[in-house]
Design an enzyme around this catalytic site. Structure first.
Site, PDB file in Angstrom:
ATOM      1  CB  ALA A  62      65.160 -94.173 -89.593  1.00  0.00           C
ATOM      2  CG  LEU A  64      64.249 -86.942 -84.108  1.00  0.00           C
ATOM      3  CD1 LEU A  64      65.347 -86.177 -83.397  1.00  0.00           C
ATOM      4  CD2 LEU A  64      63.090 -86.060 -83.703  1.00  0.00           C
ATOM      5  CG  LEU A  66      61.395 -91.387 -83.888  1.00  0.00           C
ATOM      6  CD1 LEU A  66      60.190 -92.324 -84.719  1.00  0.00           C
ATOM      7  CD2 LEU A  66      60.642 -90.020 -83.781  1.00  0.00           C
ATOM      8  CD  GLU A 114      64.698 -81.986 -91.597  1.00  0.00           C
ATOM      9  OE1 GLU A 114      64.908 -82.766 -90.602  1.00  0.00           O
ATOM     10  OE2 GLU A 114      64.221 -80.789 -91.420  1.00  0.00           O
ATOM     11  CD  GLU A 134      59.796 -84.933 -90.610  1.00  0.00           C
ATOM     12  OE1 GLU A 134      59.095 -85.181 -91.392  1.00  0.00           O
ATOM     13  OE2 GLU A 134      60.962 -84.738 -90.522  1.00  0.00           O
ATOM     14  NE  ARG A 137      57.053 -92.015 -86.932  1.00  0.00           N
ATOM     15  CZ  ARG A 137      56.402 -92.647 -87.594  1.00  0.00           C
ATOM     16  NH1 ARG A 137      55.231 -92.870 -86.931  1.00  0.00           N
ATOM     17  NH2 ARG A 137      56.899 -93.572 -88.694  1.00  0.00           N
ATOM     18  N   GLY A 142      63.124 -80.239 -88.668  1.00  0.00           N
ATOM     19  CA  GLY A 142      63.980 -79.430 -87.851  1.00  0.00           C
ATOM     20  C   GLY A 142      65.439 -79.430 -88.057  1.00  0.00           C
TER      21      GLY A 142
HETATM   22  C1  1HE Z   1      64.579 -96.339 -84.991  1.00  0.00           C
HETATM   23  C2  1HE Z   1      63.960 -95.214 -85.713  1.00  0.00           C
HETATM   24  C3  1HE Z   1      64.003 -94.108 -85.221  1.00  0.00           C
HETATM   25  C4  1HE Z   1      64.011 -97.172 -86.631  1.00  0.00           C
HETATM   26  N1  1HE Z   1      64.332 -93.774 -84.260  1.00  0.00           N
HETATM   27  N2  1HE Z   1      64.863 -95.816 -83.457  1.00  0.00           N
HETATM   28  N3  1HE Z   1      61.668 -91.339 -88.528  1.00  0.00           N
HETATM   29  C5  1HE Z   1      60.598 -92.171 -88.538  1.00  0.00           C
HETATM   30  O1  1HE Z   1      59.244 -92.063 -88.241  1.00  0.00           O
HETATM   31  C6  1HE Z   1      60.781 -93.494 -89.076  1.00  0.00           C
HETATM   32  C7  1HE Z   1      60.792 -94.686 -88.294  1.00  0.00           C
HETATM   33  N4  1HE Z   1      61.313 -95.771 -88.915  1.00  0.00           N
HETATM   34  C8  1HE Z   1      60.636 -96.595 -90.000  1.00  0.00           C
HETATM   35  O2  1HE Z   1      59.686 -96.307 -90.368  1.00  0.00           O
HETATM   36  C9  1HE Z   1      61.209 -97.786 -90.197  1.00  0.00           C
HETATM   37  O3  1HE Z   1      62.100 -98.259 -89.104  1.00  0.00           O
HETATM   38  C10 1HE Z   1      62.405 -97.865 -91.441  1.00  0.00           C
HETATM   39  C11 1HE Z   1      61.215 -97.651 -92.847  1.00  0.00           C
HETATM   40  C12 1HE Z   1      63.087 -96.663 -91.271  1.00  0.00           C
HETATM   41  C13 1HE Z   1      62.860 -99.273 -91.644  1.00  0.00           C
HETATM   42  O4  1HE Z   1      62.391-100.202 -91.523  1.00  0.00           O
HETATM   43  P1  1HE Z   1      62.911-101.623 -91.134  1.00  0.00           P
HETATM   44  O5  1HE Z   1      61.955-102.554 -91.498  1.00  0.00           O
HETATM   45  O6  1HE Z   1      64.160-101.949 -92.051  1.00  0.00           O
HETATM   46  O7  1HE Z   1      63.362-101.405 -89.484  1.00  0.00           O
HETATM   47  P2  1HE Z   1      62.627-101.440 -88.333  1.00  0.00           P
HETATM   48  O8  1HE Z   1      62.455-103.083 -87.647  1.00  0.00           O
HETATM   49  O9  1HE Z   1      61.375-100.627 -88.217  1.00  0.00           O
HETATM   50  O10 1HE Z   1      63.725-100.820 -87.310  1.00  0.00           O
HETATM   51  C14 1HE Z   1      65.011-101.230 -86.814  1.00  0.00           C
HETATM   52  C15 1HE Z   1      65.200-100.907 -85.497  1.00  0.00           C
HETATM   53  O11 1HE Z   1      65.574 -99.771 -85.702  1.00  0.00           O
HETATM   54  C16 1HE Z   1      64.088-101.071 -84.291  1.00  0.00           C
HETATM   55  O12 1HE Z   1      64.512-101.220 -83.230  1.00  0.00           O
HETATM   56  P3  1HE Z   1      64.539-102.674 -82.439  1.00  0.00           P
HETATM   57  O13 1HE Z   1      65.244-102.247 -81.269  1.00  0.00           O
HETATM   58  O14 1HE Z   1      63.263-103.008 -82.487  1.00  0.00           O
HETATM   59  O15 1HE Z   1      65.666-103.435 -83.576  1.00  0.00           O
HETATM   60  C17 1HE Z   1      63.555 -99.500 -84.657  1.00  0.00           C
HETATM   61  O16 1HE Z   1      62.923 -99.296 -83.532  1.00  0.00           O
HETATM   62  C18 1HE Z   1      64.744 -98.598 -84.745  1.00  0.00           C
HETATM   63  N5  1HE Z   1      64.431 -97.264 -85.505  1.00  0.00           N
HETATM   64  N6  1HE Z   1      63.699 -95.983 -87.100  1.00  0.00           N
HETATM   65  C19 1HE Z   1      64.775 -94.584 -83.361  1.00  0.00           C
HETATM   66  N7  1HE Z   1      63.788 -93.222 -86.303  1.00  0.00           N
HETATM   67  C20 1HE Z   1      65.197 -82.606 -87.181  1.00  0.00           C
HETATM   68  S1  1HE Z   1      63.864 -83.181 -87.050  1.00  0.00           S
HETATM   69  C21 1HE Z   1      63.623 -84.416 -87.857  1.00  0.00           C
HETATM   70  C22 1HE Z   1      62.178 -85.325 -87.700  1.00  0.00           C
HETATM   71  C23 1HE Z   1      62.388 -86.505 -88.312  1.00  0.00           C
HETATM   72  O17 1HE Z   1      63.263 -87.198 -88.527  1.00  0.00           O
HETATM   73  S2  1HE Z   1      60.737 -87.382 -88.059  1.00  0.00           S
HETATM   74  C24 1HE Z   1      61.106 -88.908 -88.655  1.00  0.00           C
HETATM   75  C25 1HE Z   1      61.341 -89.869 -87.645  1.00  0.00           C
END
Ligand code: 1HE
Length: 263
Positions: A62, A64, A66, A114, A134, A137, A142
């Site tokens: 998923a 970074l 967050l 990445e 990105e 958000r 990065g």
């Molecule tokens: C997370 C993260 C995360 C999930 N950081 N905790 N990345 C994003 O914007 C992607 C955000 N994530 C999603 O869109 C979805 O979680 C997924 C499509 C990846 C997966 O969906 P799903 O239904 O299998 O899982 P979920 O129910 O959304 O998430 C399960 C848990 O993982 C949940 O926590 P919980 O305590 O409620 O169980 C989520 O909060 C957690 N979780 N993704 C932290 N990314 C060097 S710069 C790079 C910049 C980027 O990478 S920006 C992209 C960030």
């Protein structure tokens, strides 16, 4: 003892490096990055090729973490900005000594894309999808994505994904050169291992030419590229070169065959 966030195993000549944080969909925080760097360095010492895959049922990564962004925003800013651990770790993968194959599934987004883009060969399964959320958000790529992802898919498509939140399917990624292989669901790790075993049979210096030299030629002038190619061509030859060529000439090496539908 707490579980590692990145696992390591050596299978023959191939290092298997696994993202192991499925509870948050393999979101990448500072600790995971540190462990990834350590395991990649270990693989460079012990293996001839590596596979990066994810534990868990559904997703590669998923991106970074967050939650760590929020935690960090509450801390005082560092006095000096060090080189990003994302860049050092992903550069170790993309431009150092051994080739890497990534085995993808489900969400391969943001920093997860990445990471995949820093490997040399990407294998997706049918469940894989790609996004760069990105902008949604309020942050920017990065993890060397502005260079590595753009090289794979080109400016227009990367700009579209970043600006509009466009999500790319596995088939679209194959068509756009973002992945080189597309396999049925749950088969990407097996395919990645097969490719890595094959890669590990090449002389290490030739593989190094692909990882360390070829990855840099895009930044060189034509003249510099030709000069470096000549230097490299002379230096990759090893004790294996003559026997390998003799094997072919004596009919002992398998000939190259035209691809079949099964490929
Ligand atoms: C997370 C993260 C995360 C999930 N950081 N905790 N990345 C994003 O914007 C992607 C955000 N994530 C999603 O869109 C979805 O979680 C997924 C499509 C990846 C997966 O969906 P799903 O239904 O299998 O899982 P979920 O129910 O959304 O998430 C399960 C848990 O993982 C949940 O926590 P919980 O305590 O409620 O169980 C989520 O909060 C957690 N979780 N993704 C932290 N990314 C060097 S710069 C790079 C910049 C980027 O990478 S920006 C992209 C960030």
């Amino acid at each position: 003892m707490t579980e590692p966030l990145v696992t390591y195993a050596l299978e023959g000549e191939v290092a298997l490096v696994g993202l192991n944080r499925d509870d948050v969909r393999n979101a990448i925080n500072a600790q995971l990055l540190d462990e990834l760097r350590d395991q990649v360095l270990r693989a460079c010492e012990e293996a001839r090729a590596g596979v990066i895959f994810s534990h868990g049922e559904q997703h590669f990564s998923a991106g970074l973490d967050l939650a760590s962004v929020i935690e960090r925003s509450k801390m005082p800013p560092p006095r000096l900005r060090r080189r990003s651990n994302w860049h050092t770790t992903f550069d170790l993968i993309s431009r150092d000594s051994i080739p890497w194959v990534s085995a993808l599934k489900g969400a391969t987004v943001g920093g997860g894309l990445e990471l995949a883009a820093s490997t040399h060969i990407r294998v997706a399964d049918e469940s894989t999808f790609f996004a760069l959320p990105e902008a949604q958000r309020g942050i920017f790529v990065g993890g060397a994505g502005s260079v590595n992802i753009q090289r794979l898919m080109g400016y227009a498509r990367m700009a579209d994904m970043m600006l509009t939140g466009l999500v790319m399917s596995a088939q679209e990624a194959l068509d756009a050169n973002v992945v080189q292989y597309l396999v049925p669901a749950n088969e990407s790790l097996e395919k990645a291992k097969q490719l890595a075993v094959r890669i590990a049979e090449n002389p290490p210096m030739v593989n190094w030419g692909v990882t360390a030299y070829l990855s840099r030629t895009g930044d060189m002038s034509h003249d510099d590229g030709m000069f470096a190619e000549s230097l490299l061509g002379a230096n990759v030859r090893s004790g294996q070169t003559t026997p390998r060529i003799e094997q072919f000439l004596e009919g002992e090496a398998a000939p190259i065959e035209a691809p079949t539908d099964a490929d």
